[in-house]
Design a protein around this motif. Structure first.
Motif, PDB file in Angstrom:
ATOM      1  N   ALA A 134     -21.358  10.370   7.172  1.00  0.00           N
ATOM      2  CA  ALA A 134     -22.028  10.702   8.426  1.00  0.00           C
ATOM      3  C   ALA A 134     -21.320  10.027   9.593  1.00  0.00           C
ATOM      4  O   ALA A 134     -21.154  10.601  10.662  1.00  0.00           O
ATOM      5  CB  ALA A 134     -23.491  10.271   8.370  1.00  0.00           C
ATOM      6  N   GLY A 146     -30.929  11.491   4.603  1.00  0.00           N
ATOM      7  CA  GLY A 146     -29.555  11.041   4.438  1.00  0.00           C
ATOM      8  C   GLY A 146     -29.210  10.558   3.044  1.00  0.00           C
ATOM      9  O   GLY A 146     -28.066  10.221   2.783  1.00  0.00           O
ATOM     10  N   ARG A 187     -28.384  10.341  12.810  1.00  0.00           N
ATOM     11  CA  ARG A 187     -28.263  11.486  11.915  1.00  0.00           C
ATOM     12  C   ARG A 187     -28.860  11.256  10.539  1.00  0.00           C
ATOM     13  O   ARG A 187     -28.928  12.180   9.740  1.00  0.00           O
ATOM     14  CB  ARG A 187     -26.789  11.831  11.716  1.00  0.00           C
ATOM     15  N   GLN A 188     -29.168   9.985  10.217  1.00  0.00           N
ATOM     16  CA  GLN A 188     -29.602   9.738   8.842  1.00  0.00           C
ATOM     17  C   GLN A 188     -31.011   9.198   8.777  1.00  0.00           C
ATOM     18  O   GLN A 188     -31.311   8.345   7.967  1.00  0.00           O
ATOM     19  CB  GLN A 188     -28.699   8.757   8.120  1.00  0.00           C
ATOM     20  N   ARG A 233     -34.474   3.600   6.317  1.00  0.00           N
ATOM     21  CA  ARG A 233     -33.079   3.628   5.857  1.00  0.00           C
ATOM     22  C   ARG A 233     -32.423   2.296   6.154  1.00  0.00           C
ATOM     23  O   ARG A 233     -32.727   1.655   7.157  1.00  0.00           O
ATOM     24  CB  ARG A 233     -32.331   4.741   6.603  1.00  0.00           C
TER      25      ARG A 233
END
Lengths: 69, 230
Positions: B127, B154, B148-149, B176
């Motif tokens: 990513a 992700g 983005r994750q 995350r």
């Protein structure tokens, strides 16, 4: 408390209890008044180290055996 | 007057004997309408060291074993006096009431999710590379990659694993982490006394995702679900 796999036993009963304790007790939980003691200013640092130590503990464990899964 | 050390926000029956806090002080209840705080009058705040953390957790666990709706307070939470605490509770009565309702009769399981050794644990780096705009600085690239994750998306295989656990789960928080091999922490709110079933379900769900390794701990008092809605 029966854990499913030996490597899980190891991590849970050795390091994870203190690491999880730090995560839950210092990093979670409701803050009622906004007055959290000044001594906790280093908590972010503690939490960063938590991730590092969890990873180190993970690397000490035997690799997972696919036949057990 | 001694400052108050806060252990929990809870629904406490009148006249309940609450036992002692981490300095041996008698626990007391400070009420503000429908919600109460369980406090101890202390001379000074506890040191942020392992024995105090355990003692704090022990007190919270004792309260959670005794009462069905308990929101653990973060370690180190203080109030200068009863009036300040009542005011603070009253300001957010609605939020506390909703959170108490959510955790009532429930407990927390925590799952650390690792990318298994030997597996291709590249989602985070992939990513990052994707978003590598040469004009952006390292900070901007990091933030873009991070944005983005979010959530389980992700981590390949994680969402499927969570879906399998969903029937046992009342609420879920997924965090995350950047420090592979630890890629995520999952906090699940489950019915009390269902942790054995939860572990069994987790083991089955994990066996379908060999690229991940999971380590569960719990049951815990609902620390991760103590404030606001996820």
């Amino acid at each position: 408390m029966k854990a499913p796999a030996p490597e899980t036993d190891l991590l849970e009963e050795a390091d994870a209890s203190l690491l999880d304790l730090v995560d839950h007790v210092l990093n979670k939980g409701v803050v009622v008044t906004g007055d959290v003691m000044l001594g906790l200013a280093g908590v972010d640092l503690v939490y960063l180290r938590l991730s590092a130590v969890l990873c180190a503990a993970d690397r000490m464990l035997p690799p997972p055996d696919p036949k057990k899964r | 007057m001694s400052p108050l050390y806060i252990y929990a926000v809870a629904e406490i029956a009148d006249g309940a004997d609450l036992g002692n806090g981490l300095a041996g002080e008698s626990l007391e209840v400070v009420r503000a309408g429908p919600v109460s705080a369980v406090i101890g009058r202390v001379v000074q705040p506890p040191e942020p060291a392992a024995p105090s953390l355990r003692a704090h957790d022990d007190v919270v666990r004792r309260l959670a074993a005794r009462f069905r709706a308990v929101l653990p307070a973060r370690f180190g939470s203080m109030a200068p006096d009863d009036e300040a605490l009542r005011t603070a509770l009253a300001e957010r009565t609605e939020e506390y009431t909703a959170s108490l309702e959510r955790v009532r009769g429930r407990e927390q399981m925590t799952v650390r999710v690792f990318v298994a050794e030997g597996a291709d644990g590249q989602p985070a780096r992939a990513a990052e590379a994707d978003s590598a705009d040469p004009a952006a600085g390292p900070g901007a690239r990091y933030l873009t990659a991070r944005a983005r994750q979010g959530g389980a998306a992700g981590v390949p295989g994680l969402q499927a694993m969570l879906d399998r656990l969903a029937p046992l789960v009342a609420a879920q928080i997924v965090e995350r982490h950047e420090a592979a091999p630890l890629v995520a922490s999952v906090y699940h709110l489950v019915e009390r006394d269902s942790s054995a079933r939860y572990r069994e379900a987790l083991r089955e769900a994990a066996s379908a995702a060999p690229q991940l390794r999971v380590v569960a701990s719990g049951p815990w008092p609902p620390y991760a679900f103590a404030s606001g809605a996820p």
